[in-house]
Design an enzyme around this catalytic site. Structure first.
Site, PDB file in Angstrom:
ATOM      1  N   CYS A 163       0.679   6.583  -0.270  1.00 32.87           N
ATOM      2  CA  CYS A 163       0.247   7.847   0.712  1.00 32.87           C
ATOM      3  C   CYS A 163      -0.056   7.958   2.007  1.00 32.87           C
ATOM      4  O   CYS A 163       0.166   8.121   2.295  1.00 32.87           O
ATOM      5  CB  CYS A 163      -0.516   8.457  -0.765  1.00 32.87           C
ATOM      6  SG  CYS A 163      -0.027   8.373  -2.773  1.00 32.87           S
ATOM      7  N   ASP A 164      -1.328   6.569   1.662  1.00 31.93           N
ATOM      8  CA  ASP A 164      -2.001   6.599   2.764  1.00 31.93           C
ATOM      9  C   ASP A 164      -1.142   5.320   3.844  1.00 31.93           C
ATOM     10  O   ASP A 164      -2.519   5.078   4.930  1.00 31.93           O
ATOM     11  CB  ASP A 164      -3.400   6.075   2.091  1.00 31.93           C
ATOM     12  CG  ASP A 164      -3.460   6.932   1.525  1.00 31.93           C
ATOM     13  OD1 ASP A 164      -3.680   8.138   1.360  1.00 31.93           O
ATOM     14  OD2 ASP A 164      -4.373   6.789   0.137  1.00 31.93           O
ATOM     15  N   CYS A 171      -2.470   3.760  -2.997  1.00 30.37           N
ATOM     16  CA  CYS A 171      -1.659   4.219  -2.405  1.00 30.37           C
ATOM     17  C   CYS A 171      -1.331   3.933  -1.579  1.00 30.37           C
ATOM     18  O   CYS A 171      -1.568   4.491  -0.751  1.00 30.37           O
ATOM     19  CB  CYS A 171      -1.162   6.055  -3.525  1.00 30.37           C
ATOM     20  SG  CYS A 171       0.220   6.320  -2.930  1.00 30.37           S
TER      21      CYS A 171
END
Ligand code: NAP
Length: 308
Positions: free
Chosen positions: A138-139, A135
């Protein structure tokens, strides 16, 4: 005592939330069970440009927040952190079991979507959260000014690779063939982006490093030569695996596990409808998930009215 609702939707992504909106507007008492929080796969998408009505594009989170508000405004009851463990059917009633509770319903819409497929190579699991991610949304920010690889040649790899290019120093796109399968407009954008470098005909074989990812080893599919690409992060986008383990033999699946439906989106179990990416279909987009959610809901509504 089981909690009864006329319809239960499992999965709170675009398909499930749309089904909820349609069922509630039809006056069907409906509960939506969601494993984590509503939003589904689009929550992992930085920027969505092909959902009609948003000519400037919209982040996956903002779009799904709107879907969720819309669904809740209809009165739809959404139970978060409710992972379904099993479903059974007896006397024209479904029993749905989560770790916390038991529910009963006349009909069900399954809209559980997919989870990211794994490459299945050494280092992939070991370095999860230490350089390996599924992701970018997200990261991605952990890799500011660093070098990363994205694996895959589909829409997800190329779109998220482009988003990562806004943050990181360099994005290696590692693809096992010499042509992408992503939409042309995105391919063209990626080819023009000076931060993106394409490594064609390369199959990932290992991810290595000490405490964090330091390299990804790839094998040339033609020459079989192995090379190591120095990277700080690897973002894996090698496809999607349907979430259907809890369905047992209530449905038929294809060889990859996607659920087979007829045109009405029903299955071989009466009252069980399927919507969104979990279904065997040729195009997995938010727009097609929305269409599925609406169709499954309208057909389930008819079924429930017959049974009541
Ligand atoms: P996908 O379209 O199935 O692409 C997966 C990619 O990974 C392919 O390029 C495939 O190579 C490669 N691959 C598969 N297994 C591999 C392995 N073991 N090692 C290395 N490479 C491997 O998956 P996706 O990009 O995650 O998309 C999933 C679905 O969501 C698709 O239907 C897609 O259209 C949709 N989606 C749409 C959007 C959008 O419209 N904006 C955004 C994201 C996703 P080959 O090409 O050689 O098979």
């Amino acid at each position: 005592m089981a909690e009864f609702h006329e319809a239960i939707i499992i999965g709170g992504g675009p398909a499930g939330l749309t089904a909820g909106i349609y069922l509630m507007r039809a006056g069907i008492d409906t509960l939506l069970l969601e494993k984590v929080m509503p939003g589904g796969t689009p929550l992992n998408t930085w920027h969505i440009e092909n959902y009609p009505g948003f000519p400037e594009g919209i982040s996956g989170k903002d779009l799904m927040d709107r879907f969720t508000v819309h669904a809740k405004n209809t009165g739809l009851l959404i139970k978060e952190f409710s992972e379904v463990e099993g479903i059974s059917r007896k006397d024209e009633r479904f029993t749905i079991k989560t770790s916390e509770a038991i529910y009963e319903s006349i009909g069900i819409v399954i809209a559980t979507g997919t989870e990211p497929a794994k490459m299945g190579i050494p280092g992939e699991i070991e370095f999860l959260g230490r350089g390996i991610s599924y992701c970018a949304t997200c990261d991605g920010s952990f890799f500011r000014n660093l070098d990363v690889a994205v694996i895959g040649g589909g829409d997800a790899a190329i779109e998220e690779g482009l988003s990562l290019a806004n943050i990181v120093k360099k994005v290696y796109v590692i693809h096992r063939r010499d042509a992408l399968r992503a939409q042309k407009i995105i391919q063209d954008r990626a080819f023009r982006n000076s931060k993106m470098e394409f490594l064609w005909n390369k199959k990932p074989v290992e991810i290595g490093g000490k405490d964090q990812v330091e390299y990804i080893a790839v094998e040339d599919t033609k020459t079989k030569e192995r090379t190591e690409v120095k990277v700080d992060g690897v973002f894996v986008y090698v496809g999607a695996k349907p979430n259907t383990s809890f369905l047992g033999d209530l449905v038929d699946r294809d060889e990859a596990g996607f659920v087979l439906t007829n045109e009405a989106l029903s299955t071989r179990t009466n009252g069980l409808y399927i919507a969104g990416d979990v279904r065997k279909k040729t195009l997995r987009q938010i727009s097609t998930a929305v269409g599925d959610g609406a169709l499954a809901a309208v057909n389930l509504e008819k079924y429930i009215l017959e049974k009541k």
